[in-house]
Design a protein around this motif. Structure first.
Motif, mmCIF file in Angstrom:
data_model
loop_
_atom_site.group_PDB
_atom_site.id
_atom_site.type_symbol
_atom_site.label_atom_id
_atom_site.label_comp_id
_atom_site.label_asym_id
_atom_site.label_seq_id
_atom_site.Cartn_x
_atom_site.Cartn_y
_atom_site.Cartn_z
ATOM 1 N N SER A 77 -2.279 11.818 -0.258
ATOM 2 C CA SER A 77 -1.507 10.581 -0.409
ATOM 3 C C SER A 77 -1.048 9.997 0.913
ATOM 4 N N ILE A 78 -0.837 10.871 1.905
ATOM 5 C CA ILE A 78 -0.313 10.388 3.180
ATOM 6 C C ILE A 78 -1.421 9.901 4.113
ATOM 7 N N ILE A 79 -2.677 10.112 3.725
ATOM 8 C CA ILE A 79 -3.811 9.649 4.526
ATOM 9 C C ILE A 79 -4.120 8.195 4.173
ATOM 10 N N LYS A 80 -3.879 7.322 5.107
ATOM 11 C CA LYS A 80 -4.126 5.887 4.957
ATOM 12 C C LYS A 80 -3.544 5.306 3.662
ATOM 13 N N PRO A 81 -2.242 5.429 3.472
ATOM 14 C CA PRO A 81 -1.621 4.810 2.280
ATOM 15 C C PRO A 81 -1.626 3.296 2.414
ATOM 16 N N VAL A 128 0.076 20.347 -5.856
ATOM 17 C CA VAL A 128 0.998 19.315 -5.386
ATOM 18 C C VAL A 128 0.813 19.053 -3.894
ATOM 19 N N LEU A 129 0.660 20.117 -3.107
ATOM 20 C CA LEU A 129 0.455 19.966 -1.662
ATOM 21 C C LEU A 129 -0.849 19.239 -1.360
ATOM 22 N N ALA A 130 -1.886 19.530 -2.135
ATOM 23 C CA ALA A 130 -3.180 18.866 -1.932
ATOM 24 C C ALA A 130 -3.049 17.361 -2.185
ATOM 25 N N SER A 134 0.846 1.332 2.339
ATOM 26 C CA SER A 134 1.919 1.025 3.287
ATOM 27 C C SER A 134 2.698 2.306 3.533
ATOM 28 N N LEU A 135 2.839 2.683 4.801
ATOM 29 C CA LEU A 135 3.534 3.927 5.111
ATOM 30 C C LEU A 135 4.991 3.878 4.678
ATOM 31 N N LEU A 136 5.637 2.719 4.856
ATOM 32 C CA LEU A 136 7.037 2.596 4.451
ATOM 33 C C LEU A 136 7.164 2.684 2.939
ATOM 34 N N SER A 137 6.258 2.037 2.220
ATOM 35 C CA SER A 137 6.273 2.128 0.752
ATOM 36 C C SER A 137 6.060 3.568 0.317
ATOM 37 N N TRP A 138 5.160 4.259 1.011
ATOM 38 C CA TRP A 138 4.893 5.660 0.692
ATOM 39 C C TRP A 138 6.161 6.495 0.871
ATOM 40 N N LEU A 139 6.873 6.258 1.974
ATOM 41 C CA LEU A 139 8.106 7.004 2.234
ATOM 42 C C LEU A 139 9.145 6.749 1.141
ATOM 43 N N LEU A 140 9.276 5.515 0.732
ATOM 44 C CA LEU A 140 10.257 5.165 -0.297
ATOM 45 C C LEU A 140 9.923 5.827 -1.631
ATOM 46 N N GLU A 141 8.646 5.843 -1.981
ATOM 47 C CA GLU A 141 8.231 6.401 -3.268
ATOM 48 C C GLU A 141 8.170 7.922 -3.258
ATOM 49 N N ALA A 142 7.763 8.503 -2.130
ATOM 50 C CA ALA A 142 7.511 9.944 -2.083
ATOM 51 C C ALA A 142 8.721 10.782 -1.687
ATOM 52 N N THR A 143 9.687 10.190 -1.012
ATOM 53 C CA THR A 143 10.836 10.956 -0.507
ATOM 54 C C THR A 143 11.582 11.751 -1.576
ATOM 55 N N PRO A 144 11.878 11.167 -2.765
ATOM 56 C CA PRO A 144 12.572 11.967 -3.788
ATOM 57 C C PRO A 144 11.803 13.232 -4.170
ATOM 58 N N ALA A 145 10.488 13.123 -4.300
ATOM 59 C CA ALA A 145 9.670 14.291 -4.650
ATOM 60 C C ALA A 145 9.696 15.327 -3.530
ATOM 61 N N GLY A 198 2.922 6.328 -4.469
ATOM 62 C CA GLY A 198 3.240 6.020 -3.081
ATOM 63 C C GLY A 198 2.008 5.654 -2.276
ATOM 64 N N HIS A 199 0.882 6.285 -2.566
ATOM 65 C CA HIS A 199 -0.360 6.027 -1.830
ATOM 66 C C HIS A 199 -0.881 4.615 -2.089
ATOM 67 N N TYR A 200 -0.922 4.225 -3.361
ATOM 68 C CA TYR A 200 -1.474 2.922 -3.726
ATOM 69 C C TYR A 200 -0.414 1.833 -3.865
ATOM 70 N N THR A 201 0.839 2.204 -4.053
ATOM 71 C CA THR A 201 1.955 1.447 -4.607
ATOM 72 C C THR A 201 1.743 1.405 -6.118
ATOM 73 N N TYR A 202 2.841 1.438 -6.841
ATOM 74 C CA TYR A 202 2.791 1.593 -8.291
ATOM 75 C C TYR A 202 2.051 0.452 -8.992
#
Length: 213
Positions: free
Chosen positions: A24-28, A17-19, A30-41, A76-80
């Motif tokens: 996922s956080i490397i050049k997503p 999961v950490l890998a 959209s960083l904001l989209s990544w935050l919205l999608e990844a925050t619950p996890a 989050g990396h690609y957007t769904y």
């Protein structure tokens, strides 16, 4: 599995999961989209790590949570709506949309096993009809709450690009309903086919016998 082998399995799941999280956080997209999608996890992982010694879940529950976290980090990396594999499936089978979001909501139904475990271990509920339907109701309620959060963000962002990525309806006015139906379907299938295995792991890993209740 006992002792060290169980912990080793949990550590391996965490490392995977950490890998994926780091990737996922490397050049997503959209960083904001990544935050919205990844925050619950991320929030769930922090809670699990902080409570691991005091309240350890079964390996099945951790496995399901790991799958869900990976799905959310990839989304989050690609957007769904733009996950490459599901774009390929879309083009190959001439689908009207990228179905990664739908697939993700179906898999989220598996979280019902985690809910089931919490209910068995923290409430007077025992195996049976009440446990099944209460677990199902909670799972569907979580799904509905997530749809409401997406809707609220869409209103706050006034339908901006990030809001559209987060909402991910791809032009389908029934997208929220489809998401909840798929979560409900995944929930029912998970409870029907994984409950016996879950009972065995509760007994083997935690010494809690739910096979006869």
């Amino acid at each position: 599995m006992k002792g060290k082998s169980i912990i080793t399995t949990h550590v391996l799941l965490l490392l995977i999961v950490l890998a994926v999280f780091i990737w996922s956080i490397i050049k997503p997209h959209s960083l904001l989209s990544w935050l919205l999608e990844a925050t619950p996890a991320i929030i769930v992982l922090i809670i699990l790590l902080s409570t691991y010694k005091k309240f350890r879940l079964t390996t099945l529950s951790y496995f399901i949570i790991a799958i869900m976290a990976v799905l959310m980090f990839v989304g989050g990396h690609y957007t769904y709506s733009k996950v490459p594999l599901f774009n390929w499936i879309k083009d190959t089978f001439d689908f009207k949309r990228n179905h990664y979001d739908r697939f993700g909501h179906f898999i989220k139904g598996m979280f019902s096993i985690v809910i089931r475990e919490l209910l068995l271990r923290k409430t007077p509920l025992t195996k049976g009809t009440w446990l099944f339907w209460i677990t199902t109701s909670i799972s569907l309620a979580i799904s509905a709450m997530y749809e409401i959060i997406e809707w609220l963000y869409f209103i706050i962002d006034k339908g901006g690009k990030t809001a559209k990525n987060f909402l991910g309806n791809q032009g389908d006015i029934w997208d929220a309903q489809w998401d909840m139906v798929l979560t409900l379907t995944g929930t029912i299938l998970a409870l029907l086919f994984l409950s016996k295995l879950h009972n065995k792991l509760l007994q083997k890993e935690l010494g809690k016998d739910h096979s006869k209740v």
